[in-house]
Write an enzyme that holds these catalytic residues in place. Structure first.
Site, mmCIF file in Angstrom:
data_model
loop_
_atom_site.group_PDB
_atom_site.id
_atom_site.type_symbol
_atom_site.label_atom_id
_atom_site.label_comp_id
_atom_site.label_asym_id
_atom_site.label_seq_id
_atom_site.Cartn_x
_atom_site.Cartn_y
_atom_site.Cartn_z
ATOM 1 C CE LYS A 1 43.526 -34.835 -46.866
ATOM 2 N NZ LYS A 1 44.046 -33.555 -46.821
ATOM 3 C CE1 TYR B 1 40.608 -30.567 -44.830
ATOM 4 C CE2 TYR B 1 38.953 -31.644 -46.462
ATOM 5 C CZ TYR B 1 40.013 -31.613 -45.318
ATOM 6 O OH TYR B 1 41.098 -32.711 -45.965
ATOM 7 C CG ASN C 1 47.450 -33.120 -47.961
ATOM 8 O OD1 ASN C 1 46.559 -33.725 -48.194
ATOM 9 N ND2 ASN C 1 47.909 -32.121 -47.205
ATOM 10 C CG HIS D 1 41.901 -35.162 -42.653
ATOM 11 N ND1 HIS D 1 42.041 -33.960 -42.268
ATOM 12 C CD2 HIS D 1 41.396 -35.550 -41.165
ATOM 13 C CE1 HIS D 1 41.365 -33.337 -40.930
ATOM 14 N NE2 HIS D 1 40.856 -34.509 -40.365
ATOM 15 C CD GLU E 1 38.893 -33.356 -37.806
ATOM 16 O OE1 GLU E 1 39.502 -34.596 -37.769
ATOM 17 O OE2 GLU E 1 39.241 -32.180 -38.185
HETATM 18 P P1 DAT Z 1 46.644 -30.712 -42.164
HETATM 19 O O1 DAT Z 1 45.639 -31.489 -43.334
HETATM 20 O O2 DAT Z 1 48.043 -30.872 -42.283
HETATM 21 O O3 DAT Z 1 46.070 -30.517 -40.860
HETATM 22 P P2 DAT Z 1 45.393 -27.822 -42.568
HETATM 23 O O4 DAT Z 1 44.281 -28.356 -41.433
HETATM 24 O O5 DAT Z 1 46.218 -26.755 -42.445
HETATM 25 O O6 DAT Z 1 46.716 -29.159 -42.884
HETATM 26 O O7 DAT Z 1 44.785 -27.855 -44.016
HETATM 27 C C1 DAT Z 1 43.734 -28.858 -44.397
HETATM 28 C C2 DAT Z 1 44.094 -29.127 -45.882
HETATM 29 O O8 DAT Z 1 43.864 -28.246 -46.761
HETATM 30 C C3 DAT Z 1 45.450 -29.689 -46.013
HETATM 31 O O9 DAT Z 1 45.582 -30.949 -45.831
HETATM 32 C C4 DAT Z 1 45.703 -29.488 -47.565
HETATM 33 C C5 DAT Z 1 44.536 -28.168 -47.857
HETATM 34 N N1 DAT Z 1 45.682 -26.822 -47.907
HETATM 35 C C6 DAT Z 1 46.138 -26.330 -46.769
HETATM 36 N N2 DAT Z 1 46.683 -25.216 -46.972
HETATM 37 C C7 DAT Z 1 46.971 -25.256 -48.346
HETATM 38 C C8 DAT Z 1 47.366 -24.439 -49.201
HETATM 39 N N3 DAT Z 1 48.150 -23.351 -49.050
HETATM 40 N N4 DAT Z 1 47.050 -24.512 -50.785
HETATM 41 C C9 DAT Z 1 46.402 -25.677 -50.943
HETATM 42 N N5 DAT Z 1 45.741 -26.460 -50.288
HETATM 43 C C10 DAT Z 1 46.063 -26.087 -48.931
HETATM 44 MG MG MG Z 2 44.238 -29.768 -40.250
#
Ligand code: DAT
Ligand code: MG
Length: 135
Positions: free
Chosen positions: A11, A51, A114, A117, A128
């Site tokens: 990212k 997303y 974070n 991805h 994706e």
């Molecule tokens: P991952 O990236 O571990 O698959 P995810 O698919 O649940 O996690 O979420 C996608 C992204 O969205 C994640 O990398 C960061 C953001 N995200 C998820 N939950 C969040 C939250 N509670 N607050 C802020 N950003 C969040």
């Molecule tokens: Mg995810």
């Protein structure tokens, strides 16, 4: 065990903070193969498609502006158990909870930025890969 392809993306914070080489080295060290790789911007359309499950959530707008804020490194990674192995290397979604030794645990501090991805299933990976590299 199964041969799989997964979609990964370093990212904007990971690129900006110069962690590309270290992350690529971890992927190679574990024995996975980088099949495709490109430094590029994510378009707003790709961000929305990637997303879409989070649309409407409080963090959605911030997530879209973050992922489109600077260059990313998008990758297709393959090998035995590639999806789960990449998730293991990445660590927990929130860097604050990610274990030391994981990419998110070592290179990030928050859930908002974070570092990387990775697809959560073979089905998501194929979707994706099509979104980011075309069919
Ligand atoms: P991952 O990236 O571990 O698959 P995810 O698919 O649940 O996690 O979420 C996608 C992204 O969205 C994640 O990398 C960061 C953001 N995200 C998820 N939950 C969040 C939250 N509670 N607050 C802020 N950003 C969040
Ligand atoms: Mg995810």
């Amino acid at each position: 065990m199964a041969f799989e392809r997964t979609y990964n993306m370093i990212k904007p914070d990971g690129v900006r903070n110069r962690h590309v080489g270290d992350i690529i080295s971890r992927i190679e060290r574990v024995g996975l193969t980088i099949e495709r790789m490109e430094l590029t911007m994510v378009t707003p359309e790709q961000a929305a498609e990637n997303y879409r499950e989070h649309e409407g959530k409080p963090f959605y707008e911030g997530l879209i502006s973050y992922i489109t804020s600077g260059p990313v490194v998008k990758m297709v990674v393959s090998g035995e158990n590639a999806v789960a192995t990449m998730r293991k290397l990445m660590g927990a979604t929130n860097c604050a909870q990610a274990a030391p030794g994981t990419i998110r645990g070592d290179f990030g501090l928050t859930v908002d930025e974070n570092v990387i991805h990775g697809s959560d299933s073979v089905e998501s990976a194929e979707r994706e890969i099509a979104v980011f590299f075309g069919a």
